[in-house]
Design a protein around this motif. Structure first.
Motif, mmCIF file in Angstrom:
data_model
loop_
_atom_site.group_PDB
_atom_site.id
_atom_site.type_symbol
_atom_site.label_atom_id
_atom_site.label_comp_id
_atom_site.label_asym_id
_atom_site.label_seq_id
_atom_site.Cartn_x
_atom_site.Cartn_y
_atom_site.Cartn_z
ATOM 1 N N UNK A 1 36.585 -64.277 -52.508
ATOM 2 C CA UNK A 1 36.983 -64.685 -50.789
ATOM 3 C C UNK A 1 38.359 -63.998 -50.405
ATOM 4 N N UNK A 2 39.594 -64.458 -51.210
ATOM 5 C CA UNK A 2 40.863 -64.099 -51.358
ATOM 6 C C UNK A 2 40.607 -63.272 -52.134
ATOM 7 N N UNK A 3 40.305 -62.245 -52.891
ATOM 8 C CA UNK A 3 40.851 -61.166 -53.518
ATOM 9 C C UNK A 3 40.037 -59.634 -52.717
ATOM 10 N N UNK A 4 38.902 -59.867 -51.909
ATOM 11 C CA UNK A 4 38.426 -59.021 -51.325
ATOM 12 C C UNK A 4 38.673 -59.279 -49.910
ATOM 13 N N UNK A 5 39.574 -60.341 -49.296
ATOM 14 C CA UNK A 5 39.683 -59.902 -48.244
ATOM 15 C C UNK A 5 40.041 -58.505 -46.536
ATOM 16 N N UNK A 6 40.871 -57.836 -47.890
ATOM 17 C CA UNK A 6 41.481 -56.781 -47.227
ATOM 18 C C UNK A 6 40.216 -55.515 -47.943
ATOM 19 N N UNK A 7 39.358 -55.639 -48.413
ATOM 20 C CA UNK A 7 38.141 -54.284 -48.861
ATOM 21 C C UNK A 7 36.898 -54.810 -49.032
ATOM 22 N N UNK A 8 36.863 -56.409 -47.492
ATOM 23 C CA UNK A 8 35.336 -56.473 -47.497
ATOM 24 C C UNK A 8 35.190 -57.306 -46.154
ATOM 25 N N UNK A 9 34.603 -56.852 -45.020
ATOM 26 C CA UNK A 9 34.528 -57.532 -43.832
ATOM 27 C C UNK A 9 34.049 -58.494 -43.773
ATOM 28 N N UNK A 10 35.149 -59.532 -43.863
ATOM 29 C CA UNK A 10 35.280 -61.129 -44.025
ATOM 30 C C UNK A 10 35.488 -61.869 -42.246
ATOM 31 N N UNK A 11 34.389 -62.408 -41.806
ATOM 32 C CA UNK A 11 35.386 -62.875 -40.201
ATOM 33 C C UNK A 11 34.872 -64.600 -40.062
ATOM 34 N N UNK A 12 35.571 -64.936 -39.573
ATOM 35 C CA UNK A 12 35.187 -66.729 -39.145
ATOM 36 C C UNK A 12 34.392 -66.897 -38.232
ATOM 37 N N UNK A 13 34.157 -67.630 -38.262
ATOM 38 C CA UNK A 13 32.650 -68.223 -37.023
ATOM 39 C C UNK A 13 33.107 -70.205 -37.446
ATOM 40 N N UNK A 14 33.548 -70.233 -35.774
ATOM 41 C CA UNK A 14 34.475 -72.040 -35.396
ATOM 42 C C UNK A 14 33.073 -72.423 -35.361
ATOM 43 N N UNK A 15 33.807 -73.490 -35.708
ATOM 44 C CA UNK A 15 32.777 -74.478 -35.395
ATOM 45 C C UNK A 15 33.202 -75.836 -34.911
ATOM 46 N N UNK A 16 33.133 -76.377 -33.370
ATOM 47 C CA UNK A 16 33.063 -76.862 -32.403
ATOM 48 C C UNK A 16 32.656 -79.050 -32.445
ATOM 49 N N UNK A 17 32.413 -79.247 -32.889
ATOM 50 C CA UNK A 17 31.341 -79.921 -33.250
ATOM 51 C C UNK A 17 32.121 -80.874 -34.253
ATOM 52 N N UNK A 18 31.644 -82.162 -34.881
ATOM 53 C CA UNK A 18 32.447 -82.777 -35.595
ATOM 54 C C UNK A 18 31.700 -82.472 -37.421
ATOM 55 N N UNK A 19 33.340 -82.147 -38.218
ATOM 56 C CA UNK A 19 33.671 -81.923 -39.488
ATOM 57 C C UNK A 19 33.511 -82.752 -39.801
ATOM 58 N N UNK A 20 33.605 -83.772 -40.924
ATOM 59 C CA UNK A 20 34.793 -83.883 -41.919
ATOM 60 C C UNK A 20 34.539 -83.761 -43.435
ATOM 61 N N UNK A 21 35.329 -83.681 -44.016
ATOM 62 C CA UNK A 21 34.977 -83.804 -45.603
ATOM 63 C C UNK A 21 35.661 -85.039 -45.879
ATOM 64 N N UNK A 22 35.173 -86.150 -47.796
ATOM 65 C CA UNK A 22 34.907 -87.194 -48.041
ATOM 66 C C UNK A 22 35.417 -86.706 -49.191
ATOM 67 N N UNK A 23 36.472 -85.801 -49.370
ATOM 68 C CA UNK A 23 36.411 -86.089 -51.015
ATOM 69 C C UNK A 23 38.350 -86.649 -51.114
ATOM 70 N N UNK A 24 38.107 -87.630 -50.348
ATOM 71 C CA UNK A 24 39.463 -88.535 -50.687
ATOM 72 C C UNK A 24 39.122 -89.742 -49.945
ATOM 73 N N UNK A 25 39.585 -91.600 -50.653
ATOM 74 C CA UNK A 25 39.564 -92.349 -50.194
ATOM 75 C C UNK A 25 39.502 -92.570 -48.369
ATOM 76 N N UNK A 26 41.564 -91.975 -47.859
ATOM 77 C CA UNK A 26 41.368 -91.935 -46.516
ATOM 78 C C UNK A 26 39.855 -91.357 -46.578
#
Length: 372
Positions: free
Chosen positions: A220-245
């Protein structure tokens, strides 16, 4: 659907403390009756993706047992199927997965044999609902090489463990920082990507030749200026659980009516492997307020603002507040638990006190419950 799914569920980190010492993060219990990977699998199924591969590695036994049958998520073998891939020793390779790109690279034959034109890549450690069809339509409309699902985090949120992105007015990603200590942007990558299958194979083969093994930093980072990389914004609930808190807060979110209704009652539904336990039993002396009590539980005491997973026994004259009790825990009489996460299959002796005074406390007790 004209895409196949890849779920990266082999990672491990030390931010989960003892909770991930015997299970993969993707296998962590969520919301009383689910495992974390159920959300990604259900999103795949609800988006009519017929072929899904789960790449597992660290502490994968319980996760593999959970994935032993595809029927819970309705992945039929005639239409595609649910596949579980672990690192395999071959004549040419004896490595464990060295990163997210390497995990896909070691299973590149699977990608080459498929016929679907697109690949949806996601992690197994996030709680959310998402229709991947909408993201794919957006990807095709933008004529993107890669689409990254992203989300605006609230002010003050800790974003140092996420990839932080910036987009221009056309939603094309111009900057991508992986886990920065300080950032002026609050838009993060959710770890969900869409890419054309043939292009993914080419990128993985090139990264493999150069001994580059991380999908974010080496693709991703290496090709960001060479490839057409777009962002799709997510509006609903999302959570990552990778810490205790974050794990604690995500489970506590299920005590909020709007979150509970969103996942439990609104369509599309979230599916999981079903255990054959009887309904929860509330004996005389039980007093339960604003809590989730799962099947198989026996309650004899006061419980408030807590989540109890399956097959938990709570003795008499106990007080449980603001806590998470994982599967198959025995709690003896006169026990006080507050601001804690009690690890599964633990036995808490009678007349004991557990309280997280300076944050969430993880409780591990391996006492012999038959001697109580």
């Amino acid at each position: 659907m004209k895409a196949l799914g890849l779920i990266l569920a082999g990672g491990n980190n030390h931010r989960m403390q003892e909770l991930s010492s015997k299970r993969a993060i993707a296998a962590m219990p969520i919301g009383g009756s689910y495992r974390c990977i159920d959300f990604a699998l259900s999103n795949m199924s609800n988006s009519h993706i017929q072929t899904v591969a789960v790449l597992t590695q660290y502490n994968a036994r319980s996760l593999n047992e959970h994935l032993s049958s595809s029927k819970w998520w309705d992945f039929g073998r005639k239409q595609g199927g649910l596949y579980t891939f672990t690192p395999t020793v071959t004549a040419d390779n004896s490595w464990w997965y060295r990163g997210t790109a390497d995990a896909m690279y070691q299973n590149i034959d699977f990608l080459k044999k498929r016929h679907e034109p697109y690949v949806i890549i996601t992690g197994g450690d996030c709680v959310y609902k998402l229709d991947y069809n909408k993201v794919l339509d957006y990807h095709i409309e933008k004529k993107a090489d890669i689409t990254v699902v992203c989300k605006d985090m609230p002010e003050g949120a800790d974003i140092s463990r996420f990839g932080v992105i910036r987009m221009n007015e056309e939603s094309r990603i111009t900057e991508f920082e992986e886990k920065p200590m300080v950032s002026s942007s609050n838009t993060i990558s959710t770890g969900i990507y869409i890419i054309r299958r043939r292009q993914l194979i080419e990128m993985l083969e090139r990264s493999g030749q150069e001994d580059r093994w991380d999908f974010v930093t080496d693709i991703l980072i290496r090709y960001k200026n060479m490839k057409r990389i777009y962002g799709y914004k997510m509006e609903d609930y999302w959570s990552n659980i990778a810490t205790v808190d974050s794990y604690y807060n995500t489970n506590m979110d299920f005590l909020k009516p709007e979150v509970r209704d969103y996942f439990f009652r609104e369509t599309p539904h979230i599916y999981s492997k079903v255990d054959d336990y009887p309904p929860a039993k509330y004996n005389a002396g039980s007093d339960v307020k604003n809590s989730l009590i799962s099947s198989g539980c026996i309650i004899n005491s006061k419980i408030e603002n807590s989540v109890l997973f399956k097959n938990v026994f709570v003795g008499k004259n106990c007080v449980i507040k603001n806590s998470i009790i994982l599967n198959d825990v025995y709690i003896g009489d006169n026990t006080h638990i507050e601001n804690c996460i009690v690890e599964s299959r633990g036995t808490l002796k009678a007349n004991t006190y557990y309280c997280g005074d300076d944050g969430v406390k993880v409780v591990l007790e391996r006492n012999d419950r038959y001697s109580l």
